[in-house]
Design an enzyme around this catalytic site. Structure first.
Site, PDB file in Angstrom:
ATOM      1  N   GLU A   1      24.935  -7.390   7.761  1.00  0.00           N
ATOM      2  CA  GLU A   1      24.706  -7.959   6.236  1.00  0.00           C
ATOM      3  C   GLU A   1      25.691  -6.882   5.348  1.00  0.00           C
ATOM      4  O   GLU A   1      25.846  -6.943   4.250  1.00  0.00           O
ATOM      5  CB  GLU A   1      23.109  -7.872   5.781  1.00  0.00           C
ATOM      6  CG  GLU A   1      22.402  -9.012   6.740  1.00  0.00           C
ATOM      7  CD  GLU A   1      21.736  -9.998   5.896  1.00  0.00           C
ATOM      8  OE1 GLU A   1      21.683  -9.771   4.587  1.00  0.00           O
ATOM      9  OE2 GLU A   1      21.625 -11.268   6.511  1.00  0.00           O
TER      10      GLU A   1
ATOM     11  N   CYS B   1      17.612 -20.031  13.164  1.00  0.00           N
ATOM     12  CA  CYS B   1      17.273 -18.725  12.973  1.00  0.00           C
ATOM     13  C   CYS B   1      16.484 -18.759  14.348  1.00  0.00           C
ATOM     14  O   CYS B   1      15.441 -19.237  14.375  1.00  0.00           O
ATOM     15  CB  CYS B   1      16.419 -18.384  11.749  1.00  0.00           C
ATOM     16  SG  CYS B   1      15.345 -16.965  11.993  1.00  0.00           S
TER      17      CYS B   1
ATOM     18  N   CYS C   1      20.616 -14.772  18.041  1.00  0.00           N
ATOM     19  CA  CYS C   1      20.375 -14.197  16.466  1.00  0.00           C
ATOM     20  C   CYS C   1      21.630 -14.816  15.876  1.00  0.00           C
ATOM     21  O   CYS C   1      22.736 -14.498  16.335  1.00  0.00           O
ATOM     22  CB  CYS C   1      20.301 -12.829  16.288  1.00  0.00           C
ATOM     23  SG  CYS C   1      20.202 -12.220  14.508  1.00  0.00           S
TER      24      CYS C   1
ATOM     25  N   ASP D   1      17.667 -20.298   7.359  1.00  0.00           N
ATOM     26  CA  ASP D   1      17.476 -18.812   8.212  1.00  0.00           C
ATOM     27  C   ASP D   1      16.797 -18.038   7.360  1.00  0.00           C
ATOM     28  O   ASP D   1      16.737 -18.302   6.056  1.00  0.00           O
ATOM     29  CB  ASP D   1      19.157 -18.684   8.428  1.00  0.00           C
ATOM     30  CG  ASP D   1      19.204 -17.308   9.098  1.00  0.00           C
ATOM     31  OD1 ASP D   1      18.240 -16.934  10.265  1.00  0.00           O
ATOM     32  OD2 ASP D   1      19.851 -16.425   8.725  1.00  0.00           O
ATOM     33  N   SER D   2      16.777 -17.038   7.883  1.00  0.00           N
ATOM     34  CA  SER D   2      16.164 -16.138   6.904  1.00  0.00           C
ATOM     35  C   SER D   2      17.140 -15.379   5.831  1.00  0.00           C
ATOM     36  O   SER D   2      16.758 -14.825   4.766  1.00  0.00           O
ATOM     37  CB  SER D   2      15.596 -14.603   7.752  1.00  0.00           C
ATOM     38  OG  SER D   2      16.822 -14.240   8.772  1.00  0.00           O
TER      39      SER D   2
ATOM     40  N   HIS E   1      22.896 -13.985  13.520  1.00  0.00           N
ATOM     41  CA  HIS E   1      24.012 -13.220  12.634  1.00  0.00           C
ATOM     42  C   HIS E   1      24.972 -12.647  13.717  1.00  0.00           C
ATOM     43  O   HIS E   1      26.005 -12.204  13.162  1.00  0.00           O
ATOM     44  CB  HIS E   1      23.263 -11.771  12.184  1.00  0.00           C
ATOM     45  CG  HIS E   1      22.422 -12.252  10.713  1.00  0.00           C
ATOM     46  ND1 HIS E   1      21.297 -12.773  10.620  1.00  0.00           N
ATOM     47  CD2 HIS E   1      22.699 -11.606   9.917  1.00  0.00           C
ATOM     48  CE1 HIS E   1      20.823 -12.712   9.459  1.00  0.00           C
ATOM     49  NE2 HIS E   1      21.884 -12.033   8.885  1.00  0.00           N
TER      50      HIS E   1
HETATM   51  N1  DGL Z   1      19.363 -14.875  11.913  1.00  0.00           N
HETATM   52  C1  DGL Z   1      17.916 -14.251  12.138  1.00  0.00           C
HETATM   53  C2  DGL Z   1      17.821 -14.896  13.765  1.00  0.00           C
HETATM   54  O1  DGL Z   1      18.399 -15.718  14.455  1.00  0.00           O
HETATM   55  C3  DGL Z   1      17.562 -13.133  12.289  1.00  0.00           C
HETATM   56  C4  DGL Z   1      17.685 -12.309  11.000  1.00  0.00           C
HETATM   57  C5  DGL Z   1      16.279 -11.661  10.611  1.00  0.00           C
HETATM   58  O2  DGL Z   1      15.881 -10.851  11.273  1.00  0.00           O
HETATM   59  O3  DGL Z   1      15.745 -12.205   9.639  1.00  0.00           O
HETATM   60  O4  DGL Z   1      16.893 -14.345  14.532  1.00  0.00           O
END
Ligand code: DGL
Length: 266
Positions: free
Chosen positions: A152, A73, A186, A10-11, A188
């Site tokens: 975060e 992600c 997402c 993931d990012s 997160h």
């Molecule tokens: N976790 C990433 C997603 O599922 C989003 C976080 C980011 O913007 O890097 O899209």
């Protein structure tokens, strides 16, 4: 039986929600996790940059012998997966297809909401994928760019006035559209599950995209023969913060410190 590991990236920290689900349903697997914490967020970037980062993340993971890679992600799944999937000799699983399938299964009124980063919503991939499954579905999308930084920073709890205000502002249009299913597009966002569920009300089902990607992997790969797999964590910046915050996403302690990777070299 196949004892090769499963790679997940993931990012940043969000993909740990997929790892959490893998730990629940495939506890015997070895997992290699990479969080691109030095370059998060991806969701505010252009498509070419997201494709470049995705290729580097996959090349890093493929230094090991893997039986599958999970793009945990939605931003990378939406912007890059179609382009990069054929470039690597390993099955690659994204978040979009399994989340859309789940949403179609659970909706009763055919009205589905999808929330995600700006890049994910801009790609329109959820709308196209849901309509490909059933052209009668009504899909409402909304980018929620403040969610990732708030998550975060740990602003996720019920009663936190900041996150409750932002949730209300972003999700009122979903209520107005009468959705009965909301895809957390997402990885997160599952940390905001309780606040979002409270606002949307009991009649709305939330779909966890990281968990659905993990479920798709379980359906497709040959399981490992050993018991109690190990998970190793790698990041591109600040391993200490990652190790500390990872607990929040995984709902379990991370005993081993994450290792630092120079991802630009891949
Ligand atoms: N976790 C990433 C997603 O599922 C989003 C976080 C980011 O913007 O890097 O899209």
């Amino acid at each position: 039986m196949d004892n090769r590991a499963i790679g997940v990236f993931d990012s940043g920290l969000g993909g740990l929600t997929a790892v959490r689900r893998l730990h629940e349903i495939m506890p015997d697997e070895n997992i290699i996790y990479f969080g691109d914490t030095g370059r998060v967020p991806y969701g505010t970037r252009g498509r070419d940059t997201i494709i470049k980062y995705t290729r580097q993340d996959i090349r890093f993971l493929l230094e090991r012998d893997l039986k599958a890679i999970v793009v945990a992600c939605n931003t990378a799944s939406a912007a890059a997966l179609d382009t990069v999937r054929g470039e690597f000799d390993v099955p690659i699983f994204g978040t979009v297809e399994p989340s859309c399938e789940k949403a179609r299964q659970v909706t009763k009124n055919g009205r589905i909401g999808v929330i995600g980063t700006a890049a994910t919503v801009r790609s329109d991939i959820f709308v196209r994928s849901l309509r490909a499954l059933d052209s009668a579905l009504t899909v409402t999308t909304r980018a929620c760019p403040l969610f990732v930084p708030l998550v975060e920073n740990g602003r996720v709890a019920r009663g936190d006035v900041v996150i409750e205000t932002v949730v209300r502002e972003y999700l009122q249009p979903m209520k107005d559209a009468g959705v009965d299913t909301l895809v957390l597009g997402c990885t997160h966002y599952p940390l905001l599950h309780d606040v979002i569920a409270d606002f949307m009300g009991a009649g709305v089902t939330l779909v966890d995209s990281g968990a659905e990607a993990a479920n798709a992997v379980r359906r497709a790969v040959t399981p490992a023969a050993h018991t109690h797999g190990q998970t190793q964590y790698f990041v591109s910046d600040d391993p200490d913060s990652f190790t500390q915050l990872a607990r929040l996403f995984l709902q379990e302690d991370v005993t081993e410190r994450a290792a630092l990777v120079d991802i630009a070299a891949y």
